[in-house]
Enzyme design. Structure first.
Site, PDB file in Angstrom:
ATOM      1  N   GLY A  13       6.828  19.220   4.084  1.00 26.19           N
ATOM      2  CA  GLY A  13       7.941  18.596   4.801  1.00 26.19           C
ATOM      3  C   GLY A  13       9.260  19.288   4.504  1.00 26.19           C
ATOM      4  O   GLY A  13       9.305  20.266   3.745  1.00 26.19           O
ATOM      5  N   GLY A  39       4.686  17.267   8.570  1.00 28.88           N
ATOM      6  CA  GLY A  39       4.940  18.492   7.801  1.00 28.88           C
ATOM      7  C   GLY A  39       4.695  19.714   8.674  1.00 28.88           C
ATOM      8  O   GLY A  39       4.117  19.607   9.756  1.00 28.88           O
ATOM      9  N   TYR A 153       8.801   1.461   8.113  1.00 29.07           N
ATOM     10  CA  TYR A 153       9.361   2.353   7.088  1.00 29.07           C
ATOM     11  C   TYR A 153      10.103   1.563   6.008  1.00 29.07           C
ATOM     12  O   TYR A 153       9.825   1.724   4.818  1.00 29.07           O
ATOM     13  CB  TYR A 153      10.301   3.362   7.758  1.00 29.07           C
TER      14      TYR A 153
END
Ligand code: UDP
Length: 317
Positions: A13, A39, A153
């Site tokens: 990432g 990534g 998240y």
């Protein structure tokens, strides 16, 4: 600890790959692990010629195979940066985000337990949600919506912190938490979706600069080399945190747009688009703890960092 292996999850990432690069420069052996959903292999290719570097494609929510465990035989440290983190990823990968935050973190904590090594979690300023206290100290419990577009998240990362607390107290795992505030710099994907890369790419390509809402919401932007310095300072310390790591320089999104327009000399015009639901109105870290306990503070100003980031995108678009 040199000559021993540091596992960096999310190593392909944006921040993870910068961290791998710095650790290699400092003489560590690094295993970068990533499932590559957000990534980028280009980030791995930059490092793969270094004999102290190994990339393993693996999803940390899945069991670690015996083959992987063999590679980890001289593991000395786990640095967890595995999680899609751009708001555009939240509707794309909500389940993956929740899984990596809870099951991924749990697998790594089990690994830390088994190998008796320390574990550092990169948490996030999003644990403060849309903060009602400004600027944010670590002692603030936050104002996050548990049922909305950012919850996968925000609550995922909050549950990871709770899990880490539980492992520390139940199994005495040596754990550390930092909370990362908005970070930018070279190696961001042009389609990352976050504000700095969006504005720079829009300015270079001559398309509209998309300001969401009225642009009066604020963020505090940290250049990636400062962030990496903060992660390594925490790794080397005896502290458990959580500590905020970020740059307290606070700007409105309109100010950022104007800076990018001035810096690039673009003819692009600002266009206003709807503000995403639950978009935090203000964000700025208090970093007294990191300064005092880690002797760390950010060095790169927004103007300087934007210049370096612009240079990268000019050469890589
Ligand atoms: N934003 C914007 N235009 C964009 C992308 C983001 O105005 O093209 C705004 C967004 O609404 C938020 C801020 O910039 O208020 C920072 O967004 P980003 O996605 O970078 O990260 P966040 O801090 O929201 O996680």
């Amino acid at each position: 600890m040199k000559n021993k292996t540091i596992l960096v999850t999310g190593g392909a990432g944006f921040i993870g790959s910068h961290l791998c690069k710095k650790l290699l420069e400092d003489g560590y052996r690094v295993i970068s692990m990533d499932n590559l959903i957000t990534g980028n292999m280009a980030n791995v290719k930059r490092l793969k010629d270094n004999k102290n570097f190994l990339f393993i494609r693996h999803d940390i929510t899945k069991k670690f195979s015996e083959k992987i465990k063999k590679e980890l035989s001289d593991l000395a440290y786990i640095l967890d940066l595995a999680c899609p983190a751009s708001p555009v990823d939240f509707p794309r990968y909500p389940l993956e985000i929740m899984e990596v935050c809870f099951n991924g973190t749990k697998n790594l904590l089990e690994l830390a337990r088994e190998y008796k090594v320390p574990f550092l979690q990169t948490s996030t300023s999003e644990v403060y949600g849309d903060p009602e206290i400004h600027p944010q100290p670590e002692s603030y419990w936050g104002h996050a919506n548990p049922y909305g577009p950012r919850s996968c998240y925000d609550e995922g990362k909050r549950s990871a912190e709770a899990l880490i607390y539980t492992y520390k107290n139940t199994y005495k795992v040596d754990t550390k938490i930092i909370r990362i505030f908005n970070t930018y710099g070279p190696q961001m994907r042009p389609d990352d979706g976050r504000v700095v890369s969006n504005f720079i790419v829009q300015a270079i390509t001559g398309t509209y600069i998309t300001v969401y809402g009225d642009g009066k919401q604020t963020r505090s932007f940290c250049y990636v080399s400062d962030m990496v310095g903060g992660i390594i300072a925490m790794m080397k310390s005896r502290e458990e945190g959580p500590f905020n790591i970020g740059n307290p320089g606070e700007f409105t999104i309109l100010e950022l747009a104007q800076k990018v327009i001035k810096l690039t000399g673009t003819k692009s015009k600002i266009i206003f688009k709807p503000l995403p639901k639950d978009d935090p109105k203000q964000r700025k870290p208090i970093i007294t703890l990191a300064k005092k306990k880690l002797g760390w503070s950010p060095k790169v100003s927004l103007d300087e960092g934007l210049e370096k980031t612009l240079e990268f995108f000019k050469n890589n678009l």
